[in-house]
Write a protein that holds these residues in place. Structure first.
Motif, PDB file in Angstrom:
ATOM      1  N   ARG A   1      -9.191  29.312  46.007  1.00 51.83           N
ATOM      2  CA  ARG A   1     -10.638  29.448  46.282  1.00 51.83           C
ATOM      3  C   ARG A   1     -11.483  29.123  45.053  1.00 51.83           C
ATOM      4  O   ARG A   1     -12.625  28.700  45.173  1.00 51.83           O
ATOM      5  N   HIS A   2     -10.903  29.355  43.878  1.00 51.37           N
ATOM      6  CA  HIS A   2     -11.626  29.104  42.639  1.00 51.37           C
ATOM      7  C   HIS A   2     -11.285  27.747  42.025  1.00 51.37           C
ATOM      8  O   HIS A   2     -11.557  27.501  40.853  1.00 51.37           O
TER       9      HIS A   2
ATOM     10  N   VAL B   1      -3.961  32.528  46.732  1.00 52.21           N
ATOM     11  CA  VAL B   1      -5.073  32.150  47.616  1.00 52.21           C
ATOM     12  C   VAL B   1      -6.397  32.255  46.862  1.00 52.21           C
ATOM     13  O   VAL B   1      -7.263  31.381  46.976  1.00 52.21           O
ATOM     14  N   ASP B   2      -6.550  33.303  46.073  1.00 51.96           N
ATOM     15  CA  ASP B   2      -7.770  33.463  45.271  1.00 51.96           C
ATOM     16  C   ASP B   2      -7.918  32.322  44.268  1.00 51.96           C
ATOM     17  O   ASP B   2      -9.018  31.797  44.070  1.00 51.96           O
ATOM     18  N   ASP B   3      -6.798  31.936  43.641  1.00 52.61           N
ATOM     19  CA  ASP B   3      -6.852  30.808  42.709  1.00 52.61           C
ATOM     20  C   ASP B   3      -7.306  29.534  43.416  1.00 52.61           C
ATOM     21  O   ASP B   3      -8.122  28.779  42.887  1.00 52.61           O
TER      22      ASP B   3
END
Length: 61
Positions: A45-46, A41-43
């Motif tokens: 977002r980035h 999920v963080d990836d």
């Protein structure tokens, strides 16, 4: 039935009927899977949307 919390498939004699009645399924995340899921999920977002993006963000892979 609006929501159905899914568990282990085939652990319930009425699994097929429950799946047909459910409009939305609620999935749980096993604690061992939470860290990779959070990273994914963080990836996203980035801006990591491809294999090349992932290699650029995390060259050690």
């Amino acid at each position: 039935m609006l929501h159905y919390a899914s568990g282990t498939p085939a652990n319930d004699d009425f699994q097929v009927v429950e799946n047909q009645l459910a409009r939305q399924r609620l999935f749980s995340v096993h604690p061992n899977h939470f860290q990779p899921l959070s990273r994914w999920v963080d990836d996203l977002r980035h801006g990591v949307f491809s294999f090349e993006d992932q290699l650029a963000r995390t060259p050690s892979l």
